[in-house]
Design an enzyme around this catalytic site. Structure first.
Site, PDB file in Angstrom:
ATOM      1  N   GLU A  45      -0.763  -8.574   4.940  1.00 41.63           N
ATOM      2  CA  GLU A  45      -0.543  -8.665   6.398  1.00 41.63           C
ATOM      3  C   GLU A  45      -1.861  -8.665   7.170  1.00 41.63           C
ATOM      4  O   GLU A  45      -1.867  -8.958   8.367  1.00 41.63           O
ATOM      5  CB  GLU A  45       0.386  -7.537   6.869  1.00 41.63           C
ATOM      6  CG  GLU A  45      -0.266  -6.178   7.100  1.00 41.63           C
ATOM      7  CD  GLU A  45      -0.532  -5.398   5.815  1.00 41.63           C
ATOM      8  OE1 GLU A  45      -0.519  -6.011   4.734  1.00 41.63           O
ATOM      9  OE2 GLU A  45      -0.786  -4.181   5.902  1.00 41.63           O
ATOM     10  N   HIS A  48      -3.507  -5.801   1.002  1.00 39.38           N
ATOM     11  CA  HIS A  48      -2.780  -5.990   2.264  1.00 39.38           C
ATOM     12  C   HIS A  48      -2.649  -7.451   2.677  1.00 39.38           C
ATOM     13  O   HIS A  48      -3.511  -7.964   3.403  1.00 39.38           O
ATOM     14  CB  HIS A  48      -3.496  -5.228   3.379  1.00 39.38           C
ATOM     15  CG  HIS A  48      -3.365  -3.751   3.236  1.00 39.38           C
ATOM     16  ND1 HIS A  48      -2.415  -3.014   3.905  1.00 39.38           N
ATOM     17  CD2 HIS A  48      -4.042  -2.867   2.473  1.00 39.38           C
ATOM     18  CE1 HIS A  48      -2.522  -1.737   3.576  1.00 39.38           C
ATOM     19  NE2 HIS A  48      -3.501  -1.623   2.705  1.00 39.38           N
ATOM     20  N   CYS A  52       0.840  -1.199   0.000  1.00 41.48           N
ATOM     21  CA  CYS A  52       0.000   0.000   0.000  1.00 41.48           C
ATOM     22  C   CYS A  52       0.879   1.255   0.000  1.00 41.48           C
ATOM     23  O   CYS A  52       1.531   1.556  -0.980  1.00 41.48           O
ATOM     24  CB  CYS A  52      -0.964  -0.044   1.183  1.00 41.48           C
ATOM     25  SG  CYS A  52      -2.277   1.171   1.077  1.00 41.48           S
TER      26      CYS A  52
END
Lengths: 310, 81
Positions: free
Chosen positions: A196, A194, A85
């Site tokens: 994560e 994302h 990002c």
């Protein structure tokens, strides 16, 4: 193996990135933007967020952080770097990756679970995936529209540098549906969604994100190339959890990719946040320019804005 | 004090959704003869001494504009006295 996660002023997802690295079996090392020392890490994650408030352009100021000089040099020597990002934006601004990320075409902040398909997995961060594999991870950005000139795009395609593309709807208008790219060497990867945030059953739409962190650990064990021949051998050292049964989330094609239709906004609304959904105006207010401000609609818009901000 | 002005604009081939949104709003003002609107950024740099255009150009190239998507123009602003 140590995975470093850089915190810039305004980083948001550094904690999640460090957590993901730990869940994948790495030692997470928190790095600070003003400290040029990489503290002996084997790989670096530039996390999501709004570094330096994204003043000027996303990533433009973070690029000049003291640690970025070190990362630029180390990346040239093969250090695996993953920009997620805002991290992707920083990598583009730092010219570690080609192209740029611009305002979402529809001007809305887009926050949802997003399907991607891998185009090319020959990078330090994607070796545990297979070409054509589809994964579901969250996307959340306001400036995630990847742009580059046609020559650069063709070159990315020809070199296999397009790592993953959006499927079942492009959330931001990215050219050629690009969600993730890598540099020519394959050690630097930038991804807009994302990974994560998709590493735990409790909070993620899947565990698909874990593969990125597991991949780099594999890569560090056998750094020569993420070729399939080595994959079997290193799989023994890192266990990749089985993906959960994926929830079926209906992903409709995104009609909002067109620029917002202005007449939907009621007359004389004082300030309309650019990420708020267009407000439904009743026909009366729309046809009569002198009509009073549609207060319930404004209140609803504000409520929606509050709930969609991060 | 000397002022250098840097104008940063998206390159013509880059879509400008902000400009489009503004253009779409113009009919509300009764303006219907605008073909397109594009939005850029104007940066005013005050030098302590002489205006240094070369230095301003370096600032623009490295920081104020992203040459991948933006063009910029650097000019010294004439001081109105």
């Amino acid at each position: 193996m140590k995975i470093g996660v850089v915190t810039f002023p305004g980083s948001l997802d550094d904690g999640d990135a460090a957590r993901a690295a730990r869940i994948a079996g790495a030692q997470a090392v928190r790095l600070w933007h003003a400290d040029p020392d990489l503290h002996g890490v084997d790989a670096v994650v530039l996390p999501g967020g709004f570094s330096y408030g994204d003043a000027l352009r996303c990533g433009a100021i973070a690029r000049f952080a003291p640690i970025m000089e070190t990362i630029k040099k180390a990346a040239a020597d093969g250090l695996p770097v993953l920009g997620i990002c805002n991290g992707f934006q920083i990598l583009c601004e730092a010219h570690l990756l080609p192209g740029a990320l611009t305002r979402n075409q529809h001007l809305h902040f887009r926050n949802r679970d997003q399907w991607l398909r891998f185009d090319n997995v020959a990078s330090a961060w994607t070796g545990s995936f297979v070409e054509g594999q589809e994964i579901l991870i969250p996307v959340k950005n306001g400036e995630g529209c990847f742009v580059a000139d046609a020559d650069t795009l063709d070159q990315l395609e020809a070199n296999g540098q397009i790592v993953a593309r959006y499927i079942n709807g492009n959330p931001n208008g990215s050219m050629r549906d690009i969600a993730a790219i890598r540099n020519e060497a394959g050690n630097v990867v930038g991804i807009m969604p994302h990974p994560e945030h998709a590493v735990e059953a409790l909070t993620g739409p899947s565990l698909d994100g874990l593969g990125f962190f597991a991949s780099v650990l594999q890569y560090l064990v056998a750094p020569a190339s993420p070729a399939p021949a080595q994959e079997a051998q290193v799989r023994e050292t890192v266990t990749i959890p089985e993906p959960l049964i994926r929830p079926t989330i209906p992903v409709e094609p995104d009609p909002a990719l067109a620029p917002p239709a202005w007449p939907e906004i009621p007359a004389r609304v004082p300030a309309q946040a650019d990420d708020a959904e267009p407000v439904e105006a009743d026909d009366e207010a729309d046809s009569d320019p002198a009509a009073e401000i549609d207060e319930p609609a404004v209140a609803a818009a504000e409520q929606r804005r509050d709930s969609s901000e991060h | 004090m000397a002022r250098v002005v840097v104008d940063v604009m998206l390159k013509p081939e880059i879509l400008d959704p902000q400009g489009q949104a503004v253009a779409n709003a113009l009919p509300r003002l009764g303006v219907s003869d605008v073909a397109s609107v594009r939005i850029g950024r104007r940066v005013e740099i005050e030098f302590e001494g002489e205006a240094d255009v070369e230095r301003a150009r370096e600032i623009a190239d490295k920081l104020l504009a992203n040459p991948v998507i933006e063009d910029y123009q650097v000019k010294i602003e004439e001081q109105a006295s």
